[in-house]
Design a protein around this motif. Structure first.
Motif, PDB file in Angstrom:
ATOM      1  N   ILE A   1       0.735  -1.144   0.104  1.00  0.00           N
ATOM      2  CA  ILE A   1       0.603   0.241  -0.100  1.00  0.00           C
ATOM      3  C   ILE A   1       0.828   0.917   0.153  1.00  0.00           C
ATOM      4  CG2 ILE A   1      -1.352   1.527   1.748  1.00  0.00           C
ATOM      5  CD1 ILE A   1      -2.529  -1.859   2.907  1.00  0.00           C
ATOM      6  N   PRO A   2       0.675   2.004  -1.123  1.00  0.00           N
ATOM      7  CA  PRO A   2       1.699   3.014  -0.449  1.00  0.00           C
ATOM      8  C   PRO A   2       1.419   3.513   0.169  1.00  0.00           C
ATOM      9  CG  PRO A   2       0.040   3.526  -2.549  1.00  0.00           C
ATOM     10  CD  PRO A   2      -0.358   2.209  -2.031  1.00  0.00           C
ATOM     11  N   PRO A   3       2.746   4.309   1.093  1.00  0.00           N
ATOM     12  CA  PRO A   3       2.838   4.762   2.718  1.00  0.00           C
ATOM     13  C   PRO A   3       1.964   5.686   2.894  1.00  0.00           C
ATOM     14  CG  PRO A   3       4.716   3.814   1.854  1.00  0.00           C
ATOM     15  CD  PRO A   3       3.827   4.270   0.218  1.00  0.00           C
ATOM     16  N   ALA A   4       1.659   6.975   2.380  1.00  0.00           N
ATOM     17  CA  ALA A   4       1.059   7.993   2.890  1.00  0.00           C
ATOM     18  C   ALA A   4       0.127   7.926   2.726  1.00  0.00           C
ATOM     19  CB  ALA A   4       1.612   9.172   1.513  1.00  0.00           C
ATOM     20  N   LEU A   5      -0.842   6.483   2.353  1.00  0.00           N
ATOM     21  CA  LEU A   5      -2.545   6.233   2.054  1.00  0.00           C
ATOM     22  C   LEU A   5      -2.549   5.336   3.656  1.00  0.00           C
ATOM     23  CD1 LEU A   5      -5.344   5.800   0.878  1.00  0.00           C
ATOM     24  CD2 LEU A   5      -3.942   3.790  -0.702  1.00  0.00           C
TER      25      LEU A   5
ATOM     26  N   THR B   1      -7.837  17.290  12.054  1.00  0.00           N
ATOM     27  CA  THR B   1      -8.841  15.868  11.421  1.00  0.00           C
ATOM     28  C   THR B   1      -7.223  15.860   9.920  1.00  0.00           C
ATOM     29  OG1 THR B   1      -9.253  17.650   9.928  1.00  0.00           O
ATOM     30  CG2 THR B   1     -10.037  17.349  11.686  1.00  0.00           C
ATOM     31  N   ASN B   2      -8.211  14.373   9.413  1.00  0.00           N
ATOM     32  CA  ASN B   2      -6.841  14.038   8.452  1.00  0.00           C
ATOM     33  C   ASN B   2      -6.719  15.014   7.438  1.00  0.00           C
ATOM     34  OD1 ASN B   2      -6.703  12.232   5.903  1.00  0.00           O
ATOM     35  ND2 ASN B   2      -6.580  10.604   7.947  1.00  0.00           N
ATOM     36  N   HIS B   3      -7.414  15.470   6.289  1.00  0.00           N
ATOM     37  CA  HIS B   3      -7.384  16.683   5.341  1.00  0.00           C
ATOM     38  C   HIS B   3      -5.921  18.171   6.216  1.00  0.00           C
ATOM     39  CE1 HIS B   3     -10.854  18.646   6.690  1.00  0.00           C
ATOM     40  NE2 HIS B   3     -10.413  19.783   6.544  1.00  0.00           N
ATOM     41  N   LYS B   4      -6.825  18.122   6.999  1.00  0.00           N
ATOM     42  CA  LYS B   4      -5.434  19.053   7.254  1.00  0.00           C
ATOM     43  C   LYS B   4      -3.855  18.577   7.721  1.00  0.00           C
ATOM     44  CE  LYS B   4      -6.300  22.532   8.288  1.00  0.00           C
ATOM     45  NZ  LYS B   4      -6.715  23.595   7.422  1.00  0.00           N
ATOM     46  N   VAL B   5      -3.815  17.295   7.986  1.00  0.00           N
ATOM     47  CA  VAL B   5      -2.429  16.493   7.580  1.00  0.00           C
ATOM     48  C   VAL B   5      -2.177  16.070   6.223  1.00  0.00           C
ATOM     49  CG1 VAL B   5      -1.040  14.778   8.987  1.00  0.00           C
ATOM     50  CG2 VAL B   5      -2.846  15.912  10.324  1.00  0.00           C
ATOM     51  N   TYR B   6      -3.080  15.795   5.419  1.00  0.00           N
ATOM     52  CA  TYR B   6      -2.807  14.511   4.255  1.00  0.00           C
ATOM     53  C   TYR B   6      -3.461  14.801   3.399  1.00  0.00           C
ATOM     54  CZ  TYR B   6      -1.230  11.065   7.820  1.00  0.00           C
ATOM     55  OH  TYR B   6      -0.275  10.709   8.623  1.00  0.00           O
ATOM     56  N   GLY B   7      -4.051  16.358   3.218  1.00  0.00           N
ATOM     57  CA  GLY B   7      -4.787  16.670   2.251  1.00  0.00           C
ATOM     58  C   GLY B   7      -5.872  16.378   1.654  1.00  0.00           C
ATOM     59  N   ASP B   8      -6.944  16.796   1.335  1.00  0.00           N
ATOM     60  CA  ASP B   8      -8.497  16.543   0.439  1.00  0.00           C
ATOM     61  C   ASP B   8      -8.267  15.017  -0.255  1.00  0.00           C
ATOM     62  OD1 ASP B   8      -8.952  19.097   2.109  1.00  0.00           O
ATOM     63  OD2 ASP B   8     -10.062  19.504   0.465  1.00  0.00           O
ATOM     64  N   ALA B   9      -7.227  15.073  -1.068  1.00  0.00           N
ATOM     65  CA  ALA B   9      -7.509  13.916  -1.899  1.00  0.00           C
ATOM     66  C   ALA B   9      -6.647  12.852  -1.165  1.00  0.00           C
ATOM     67  CB  ALA B   9      -6.479  14.412  -2.978  1.00  0.00           C
ATOM     68  N   MET B  10      -5.829  12.876  -0.400  1.00  0.00           N
ATOM     69  CA  MET B  10      -6.041  11.694   0.306  1.00  0.00           C
ATOM     70  C   MET B  10      -6.794  11.430   1.624  1.00  0.00           C
ATOM     71  SD  MET B  10      -3.310   9.189   0.599  1.00  0.00           S
ATOM     72  CE  MET B  10      -2.152  10.130  -0.938  1.00  0.00           C
ATOM     73  N   ALA B  11      -7.137  12.354   1.897  1.00  0.00           N
ATOM     74  CA  ALA B  11      -8.307  11.717   3.302  1.00  0.00           C
ATOM     75  C   ALA B  11      -9.501  11.903   2.401  1.00  0.00           C
ATOM     76  CB  ALA B  11      -8.849  13.379   3.589  1.00  0.00           C
ATOM     77  N   ILE B  12      -9.780  12.232   1.385  1.00  0.00           N
ATOM     78  CA  ILE B  12     -10.679  11.053   0.494  1.00  0.00           C
ATOM     79  C   ILE B  12     -10.669   9.562   0.111  1.00  0.00           C
ATOM     80  CG2 ILE B  12     -12.650  11.041  -1.701  1.00  0.00           C
ATOM     81  CD1 ILE B  12     -11.741  13.602  -1.654  1.00  0.00           C
TER      82      ILE B  12
ATOM     83  N   GLY C   1      -3.502   2.763  -6.017  1.00  0.00           N
ATOM     84  CA  GLY C   1      -3.266   3.238  -7.373  1.00  0.00           C
ATOM     85  C   GLY C   1      -3.903   4.236  -7.378  1.00  0.00           C
ATOM     86  N   GLN C   2      -4.614   4.981  -6.892  1.00  0.00           N
ATOM     87  CA  GLN C   2      -5.383   6.098  -7.501  1.00  0.00           C
ATOM     88  C   GLN C   2      -4.612   7.197  -6.444  1.00  0.00           C
ATOM     89  OE1 GLN C   2      -7.676   7.192  -9.196  1.00  0.00           O
ATOM     90  NE2 GLN C   2      -9.638   6.097  -9.209  1.00  0.00           N
ATOM     91  N   ALA C   3      -4.550   6.497  -5.275  1.00  0.00           N
ATOM     92  CA  ALA C   3      -3.214   7.256  -4.440  1.00  0.00           C
ATOM     93  C   ALA C   3      -2.249   7.239  -5.046  1.00  0.00           C
ATOM     94  CB  ALA C   3      -2.835   6.568  -2.941  1.00  0.00           C
ATOM     95  N   ALA C   4      -1.230   6.523  -5.768  1.00  0.00           N
ATOM     96  CA  ALA C   4      -0.118   6.324  -6.121  1.00  0.00           C
ATOM     97  C   ALA C   4      -0.183   7.610  -7.413  1.00  0.00           C
ATOM     98  CB  ALA C   4       0.083   5.406  -6.944  1.00  0.00           C
ATOM     99  N   ASP C   5      -0.999   7.641  -7.902  1.00  0.00           N
ATOM    100  CA  ASP C   5      -1.281   8.229  -8.611  1.00  0.00           C
ATOM    101  C   ASP C   5      -1.343   9.681  -8.876  1.00  0.00           C
ATOM    102  OD1 ASP C   5      -2.018   9.177 -12.321  1.00  0.00           O
ATOM    103  OD2 ASP C   5      -3.676   9.026 -11.685  1.00  0.00           O
TER     104      ASP C   5
END
Lengths: 303, 303
Positions: A32-36, A107-118, B164-168
């Motif tokens: 899994i991508p580490p940031a995710l 909150t999650n999006h404040k740390v990781y950004g909106d896209a990663m939080a979604i 995959g979306q996260a990696a993208d």
């Protein structure tokens, strides 16, 4: 009335057990991508009362009091916490409630950004269903696991929690009736509580009649829980709540105290709690004491 | 090579069947806020090739060619289209790719707003798991239905499509290696194709060995499909594609043609398609012709 020492102790022990299981719930060997992964775990491990998973474990033991039921219930306990967590992540997004803090943490999006939080939310929601299949690997019969999948998909989905969220957003400036507010509370809050109790009871081997009584128990318990939340938002202690009091008032949210007044709201919590305990008694479980104690605990809590 | 009349006919008939089932897939009797229901159905019924559900149905029949397998596979076919649809809704959000149009229609959030689009996606994702339980109600053994739940939760989740979306997103300005691009394509695209073929084959009653060969088939087919998409984005016909050509170039997306050149990319699609067909032959299915034809169709398509 104060929560008894033994109830507090049972809840604390359960929280530790659940948090250990949550920590292990996303297999290390998965690529899994580490940031995710980090974003998912950040919110899953952000604390909270862990009420829903506790109800799964406690309901399983209440029906069939041995340690096997509790261990088979643990993956499902993790599943419902994943669902609850994903709903908070998505709810906090700028497009929804736009909250910067939750339980005193960013909150999650404040740390990781909106896209990663979604995506973290999507990942947790999807992983909850994987967790249920792990319960089958521990011996839960496949028919039972499948009934739990079906319950979760309904009670957390469009006719359940997601529907409650949608009604909440649609009604933000316009909820005026108790019926509308009850729809929102029943689906935003009660449905996951109902799921938790039913799923545990299914794993414990509950009869159809027991499931029906337990559904009543959980529905009323969930409503009482949410009204108590509304009350605490008005008169609670900020330090204990971990958020500013009267935030609902500032956000112009329509609540039970707003519609009914404080006195009637307090009385309603008491009445719903009594009715839930009566439904629980009707289920005639082998070992209902901890579930009973949780009902009292929720009514008397100060955070 | 042109797609044969009978393949085109089979695909068209399947699309009609699937769209009828999708139209009925969210029970009318469920009490869902109308705007949420409408938003979910808007995207679910927005057209498209319906490739993933067609693969579910076709794989089921390829293993066990009777109409029961196809009808038991239909709820799972709907499930994978719900997953694909939710991923497009979330992907189009301003916080992600920020697209206003999809298949010539306004994207979900442009019609219903960002909050409702997030919830519509969450609702479709959750409902996909409900649909799988409906297959069990039509006679799919509970163990099989549960294996399909587990496959979907992995292949559509953090170790699959969501990964995959996260990696993208993480690599948007930085994908430089073929290995990174392959990770993204395998998970963003192939994983749902793998799910579709495996789920259909499980319902048809495939052996473990057949499932392994079919996994290879689907993995290579999915990769070929995605590279062909990249190629068509560069040299396709706008009217047929329903979107501007070279949109990847404008968005500075790293693609196979960008990394390998056009000639090598075309050759790679051909090689992967041949390898996928070989893996399909290895599975020794009762009735593989339609699956074979789909592999050829995908390589030769112009949209």
């Amino acid at each position: 009335m104060k929560t008894s020492v033994s109830t507090a102790d049972y809840l604390n022990r359960s929280v530790l057990e659940i948090e250990e299981a949550l920590h292990m719930s996303l297999p290390q060997e998965w690529d899994i991508p580490p940031a995710l992964r980090e974003s998912m775990m950040y919110s899953l491990e952000a604390g909270g009362k862990r009420l829903r998973p506790i109800l799964v474990l406690t309901a399983a033991e209440a029906v069939h009091s041995n340690s096997l039921a509790r261990s088979q219930a643990m993956p499902v306990a993790c599943a419902i916490e994943m669902i609850h967590t994903y709903s908070l992540i998505h709810d906090d997004l700028p497009a929804m409630d736009n909250d910067d803090y939750r339980r005193g943490k960013l909150t999650n999006h404040k740390v990781y950004g909106d896209a990663m939080a979604i995506l973290a939310g999507d990942g947790l929601l999807t992983h909850a269903f994987y967790a249920i299949t792990r319960s089958a690997a521990l011996g839960t019969p496949p028919e039972t696991a499948l009934a739990i999948v079906s319950d979760l998909a309904r009670l957390a989905g469009a006719p359940g929690m997601v529907g409650g969220q949608a009604a909440d957003i649609l009604g933000e400036q316009g909820v005026t009736s108790l019926a509308e507010l009850e729809y929102i509370h029943l689906h935003k809050t009660s449905d996951l509580i109902v799921f938790s109790v039913l799923a545990g009871a299914r794993i414990g081997g509950a009869t159809q009649q027991q499931l029906e009584s337990l559904q009543q128990f959980a529905r009323k318990l969930g409503l009482a829980f949410q009204i108590q939340d509304d009350i605490l938002d008005l008169i609670g202690d900020e330090a204990k709540l971990g958020k500013p009091v009267q935030s609902d008032v500032q956000q112009q949210k329509v609540t039970y105290p707003f519609l009914l007044g404080m006195e009637k709201s307090v009385a309603l919590v008491e009445r719903l709690t009594e009715e839930s305990k009566q439904a629980l008694a009707d289920a005639k479980l082998a070992n209902p004491d901890n579930l009973m104690a949780i009902a009292d605990y929720l009514m008397n809590r100060d955070h």
